[in-house]
Motif scaffolding. Structure first.
Motif, PDB file in Angstrom:
ATOM      1  N   GLU A  27      -1.950  -1.180  12.995  1.00  0.00           N
ATOM      2  CA  GLU A  27      -2.191  -1.649  11.623  1.00  0.00           C
ATOM      3  C   GLU A  27      -1.209  -2.776  11.363  1.00  0.00           C
ATOM      4  O   GLU A  27      -0.159  -2.848  12.008  1.00  0.00           O
ATOM      5  N   PRO A  28      -1.498  -3.651  10.400  1.00  0.00           N
ATOM      6  CA  PRO A  28      -0.552  -4.733  10.086  1.00  0.00           C
ATOM      7  C   PRO A  28       0.804  -4.194   9.635  1.00  0.00           C
ATOM      8  O   PRO A  28       0.879  -3.128   9.011  1.00  0.00           O
ATOM      9  N   LEU A  29       1.858  -4.929   9.946  1.00  0.00           N
ATOM     10  CA  LEU A  29       3.209  -4.574   9.492  1.00  0.00           C
ATOM     11  C   LEU A  29       3.525  -5.237   8.156  1.00  0.00           C
ATOM     12  O   LEU A  29       4.367  -4.763   7.406  1.00  0.00           O
ATOM     13  N   VAL A  30       2.835  -6.354   7.894  1.00  0.00           N
ATOM     14  CA  VAL A  30       3.062  -7.121   6.663  1.00  0.00           C
ATOM     15  C   VAL A  30       1.727  -7.325   5.969  1.00  0.00           C
ATOM     16  O   VAL A  30       0.747  -7.717   6.598  1.00  0.00           O
ATOM     17  N   GLN A  31       1.712  -7.058   4.671  1.00  0.00           N
ATOM     18  CA  GLN A  31       0.517  -7.302   3.861  1.00  0.00           C
ATOM     19  C   GLN A  31       0.844  -8.441   2.906  1.00  0.00           C
ATOM     20  O   GLN A  31       1.895  -8.440   2.258  1.00  0.00           O
ATOM     21  N   THR A  32      -0.054  -9.418   2.846  1.00  0.00           N
ATOM     22  CA  THR A  32       0.163 -10.559   1.956  1.00  0.00           C
ATOM     23  C   THR A  32      -0.813 -10.516   0.801  1.00  0.00           C
ATOM     24  O   THR A  32      -1.898  -9.951   0.902  1.00  0.00           O
ATOM     25  N   SER A  33      -0.393 -11.111  -0.332  1.00  0.00           N
ATOM     26  CA  SER A  33      -1.289 -11.283  -1.472  1.00  0.00           C
ATOM     27  C   SER A  33      -1.249 -12.755  -1.850  1.00  0.00           C
ATOM     28  O   SER A  33      -0.171 -13.351  -1.891  1.00  0.00           O
ATOM     29  N   PRO A  34      -2.413 -13.331  -2.101  1.00  0.00           N
ATOM     30  CA  PRO A  34      -2.446 -14.755  -2.426  1.00  0.00           C
ATOM     31  C   PRO A  34      -1.692 -15.058  -3.720  1.00  0.00           C
ATOM     32  O   PRO A  34      -1.602 -14.210  -4.603  1.00  0.00           O
ATOM     33  N   GLY A  35      -1.167 -16.257  -3.794  1.00  0.00           N
ATOM     34  CA  GLY A  35      -0.456 -16.687  -5.005  1.00  0.00           C
ATOM     35  C   GLY A  35      -1.411 -16.823  -6.171  1.00  0.00           C
ATOM     36  O   GLY A  35      -2.583 -17.106  -5.999  1.00  0.00           O
ATOM     37  N   SER A  36      -0.910 -16.571  -7.359  1.00  0.00           N
ATOM     38  CA  SER A  36      -1.720 -16.700  -8.578  1.00  0.00           C
ATOM     39  C   SER A  36      -0.747 -16.795  -9.739  1.00  0.00           C
ATOM     40  O   SER A  36       0.457 -16.919  -9.549  1.00  0.00           O
ATOM     41  N   ALA A  37      -1.255 -16.699 -10.942  1.00  0.00           N
ATOM     42  CA  ALA A  37      -0.385 -16.719 -12.119  1.00  0.00           C
ATOM     43  C   ALA A  37       0.599 -15.558 -12.068  1.00  0.00           C
ATOM     44  O   ALA A  37       1.723 -15.652 -12.538  1.00  0.00           O
TER      45      ALA A  37
END
Length: 126
Positions: A62-72
């Motif tokens: 499984e991924p070690l790092v989860q990213t979330s896109p930039g937003s307000a």
């Protein structure tokens, strides 16, 4: 006494799945909350940090790092549960290896190792 530096690298095929630099990057991501912040803190390019994260994420079940896109609300990155566990186990293994510096093999290597390299004899025609 001379110091030997032992480095642990875990491989997934030909790819380094985890090593000291990748563990440091995971620590920085955990601390900074983003890949770009971690890259800045480590004086590395965002591209380099992203490529290291991508390699890690491809090497584990499984991924070690989860990213979330930039937003307000802001984006960022965080370690997954597996990322936290892998980092914890890797650091524990490093600690254990450091503690083995009194074993006979380590002491024998340290005894045979010079403090500095001998002068190069390249070009010596004798």
């Amino acid at each position: 006494m001379k110091r030997l530096k032992l480095k642990i690298q875990l491989y997934c095929g030909n790819e380094i799945a985890m090593g000291p630099g990748k563990a440091d990057l995971l620590d920085a991501i955990d601390r900074e909350g983003s890949i770009s912040g971690a890259a800045r803190a480590m004086d590395m390019s965002y591209r380099r940090a992203w490529l290291l994260v991508d390699a890690m994420n491809r090497c584990w079940r499984e991924p070690l790092v989860q990213t979330s896109p930039g937003s307000a609300k802001g984006g960022g990155a965080r370690l997954t549960a597996l990322g936290i566990a892998v980092l914890h186990h890797y650091r524990a293994l490093q600690e254990r290896l450091q503690g083995s510096s009194e074993c006979a093999a380590y002491l024998a290597l340290a005894e045979a190792l010079l403090a500095d390299p001998k002068a190069s004899r390249k070009g010596d025609r004798t």
